[in-house]
Write an enzyme that holds these catalytic residues in place. Sequence first.
Site, PDB file in Angstrom:
ATOM      1  CG  ASP A  10      -1.717   1.164   1.457  1.00 38.81           C
ATOM      2  OD1 ASP A  10      -2.408   1.551   0.517  1.00 38.81           O
ATOM      3  OD2 ASP A  10      -1.683   1.749   2.562  1.00 38.81           O
ATOM      4  CG  LEU A  11       1.746   5.660  -1.932  1.00 38.59           C
ATOM      5  CD1 LEU A  11       3.230   5.364  -2.098  1.00 38.59           C
ATOM      6  CD2 LEU A  11       1.224   6.417  -3.161  1.00 38.59           C
ATOM      7  CB  THR A  18       0.075  11.155   1.505  1.00 43.19           C
ATOM      8  OG1 THR A  18      -0.325   9.793   1.440  1.00 43.19           O
ATOM      9  CG2 THR A  18       1.284  11.375   0.617  1.00 43.19           C
ATOM     10  CB  VAL A  48     -11.777   5.628   2.675  1.00 38.88           C
ATOM     11  CG1 VAL A  48     -13.132   5.964   2.106  1.00 38.88           C
ATOM     12  CG2 VAL A  48     -11.899   4.721   3.894  1.00 38.88           C
ATOM     13  NE  ARG A  50      -9.298  12.217  -5.490  1.00 38.20           N
ATOM     14  CZ  ARG A  50      -8.795  12.327  -6.719  1.00 38.20           C
ATOM     15  NH1 ARG A  50      -9.399  13.082  -7.605  1.00 38.20           N
ATOM     16  NH2 ARG A  50      -7.681  11.706  -7.053  1.00 38.20           N
ATOM     17  CB  SER A 117      -3.614   7.382  -3.878  1.00 33.87           C
ATOM     18  OG  SER A 117      -3.371   8.684  -4.402  1.00 33.87           O
ATOM     19  CE  LYS A 118     -10.008   7.617  -9.356  1.00 35.46           C
ATOM     20  NZ  LYS A 118     -11.250   8.185  -9.844  1.00 35.46           N
ATOM     21  CG  ASN A 119      -3.392  12.383  -6.717  1.00 33.88           C
ATOM     22  OD1 ASN A 119      -3.433  12.958  -7.799  1.00 33.88           O
ATOM     23  ND2 ASN A 119      -4.343  12.509  -5.815  1.00 33.88           N
ATOM     24  CE  LYS A 146      -5.820  -0.820  -1.029  1.00 33.52           C
ATOM     25  NZ  LYS A 146      -4.723  -0.020  -0.467  1.00 33.52           N
TER      26      LYS A 146
HETATM   27  P1  B16 Z   1      -6.564  10.137  -3.931  1.00 28.27           P
HETATM   28  P2  B16 Z   1      -3.667   4.214   0.075  1.00 28.27           P
HETATM   29  C1  B16 Z   1      -5.484   6.176  -0.012  1.00 28.27           C
HETATM   30  O1  B16 Z   1      -4.173   5.721  -0.255  1.00 28.27           O
HETATM   31  C2  B16 Z   1      -5.504   7.085   1.207  1.00 28.27           C
HETATM   32  O2  B16 Z   1      -5.200   6.346   2.379  1.00 28.27           O
HETATM   33  C3  B16 Z   1      -6.884   7.678   1.366  1.00 28.27           C
HETATM   34  O3  B16 Z   1      -6.916   8.552   2.478  1.00 28.27           O
HETATM   35  C4  B16 Z   1      -7.250   8.440   0.082  1.00 28.27           C
HETATM   36  O4  B16 Z   1      -8.551   8.995   0.176  1.00 28.27           O
HETATM   37  C5  B16 Z   1      -7.164   7.480  -1.106  1.00 28.27           C
HETATM   38  O5  B16 Z   1      -5.852   6.934  -1.166  1.00 28.27           O
HETATM   39  C6  B16 Z   1      -7.482   8.161  -2.424  1.00 28.27           C
HETATM   40  O6  B16 Z   1      -6.484   9.093  -2.702  1.00 28.27           O
HETATM   41  O7  B16 Z   1      -7.576  11.181  -3.568  1.00 28.27           O
HETATM   42  O8  B16 Z   1      -5.167  10.639  -4.050  1.00 28.27           O
HETATM   43  O9  B16 Z   1      -6.994   9.346  -5.157  1.00 28.27           O
HETATM   44  O10 B16 Z   1      -3.610   4.112   1.566  1.00 28.27           O
HETATM   45  O11 B16 Z   1      -4.629   3.237  -0.564  1.00 28.27           O
HETATM   46  O12 B16 Z   1      -2.307   4.203  -0.576  1.00 28.27           O
HETATM   47 MG    MG Z   2      -2.864   3.144   3.362  1.00 24.47          MG
END
Ligand code: B16
Ligand code: MG
Length: 216
Positions: A10-11, A18, A48, A50, A117-119, A146
Amino acid sequence: MSTIKACLFDLDGVIVDTAVYHYKAWKQLANGLGFDFTEHQNEQLKGVSRVRSLELILGWGGVTKTAEEQEILATQKNTQYVEMISHMKPDEILPGAKQFVQACRDAGLKTALGSASKNSMMILEKIGMVDLFDAIIDGNKVSKAKPDPEVFLKGAEALGVLPEECVVFEDAIAGVEAAIAGGMKSVGIGSPDVLGRADLVINGLSEMSLEKLEAL
Ligand code: B16
Ligand code: MG
């Protein structure tokens, strides 16, 4: 002999923290809508998506928005968040994370990222870890969040290994549940009270070793 052939990471919360940037950006959005948003509530957004995070936050604030308005708000939050992560540097990698991913590769194991995360790609570029993963499965490549195992099953598929040959490293209970649902072993990063379903719980990748991996 160990059957482990791949590690899936996981990131957010495992490789980098982040969550603090997500919190600042969501807090700004909530304050703009006239309510506050605590760090305790932010904990519940770990792992979770976005869109789902926004739904939860609006619910906590007792605010109702149309689907179109929600899309605009999610984009606003992401713009703030992206501005913050655009300044990330390799020194923000969590202790031991880069070393352990490298140790896995040196031992001949495959490595993949499995993040909501899409980033993800932008973060990996900023911290200089793109080349340490044989596959990168992020929020742009999955349709089910997930605890659905999709993100990790796609990771295993991309690596050409079976689910039972994989170990998932996760800080969110939804991620540990996704690993279990996918038939994979899991290592929880955080508190045993929260992540007790994982095969092993540690405080961070600095505590991980190939010996502990072998013993799973
Ligand atoms: P984004 P992970 C998740 O990353 C974050 O824990 C969660 O807080 C966030 O809302 C989600 O990515 C979506 O991120 O807005 O950047 O697409 O823990 O799955 O690496
Ligand atoms: Mg995580």
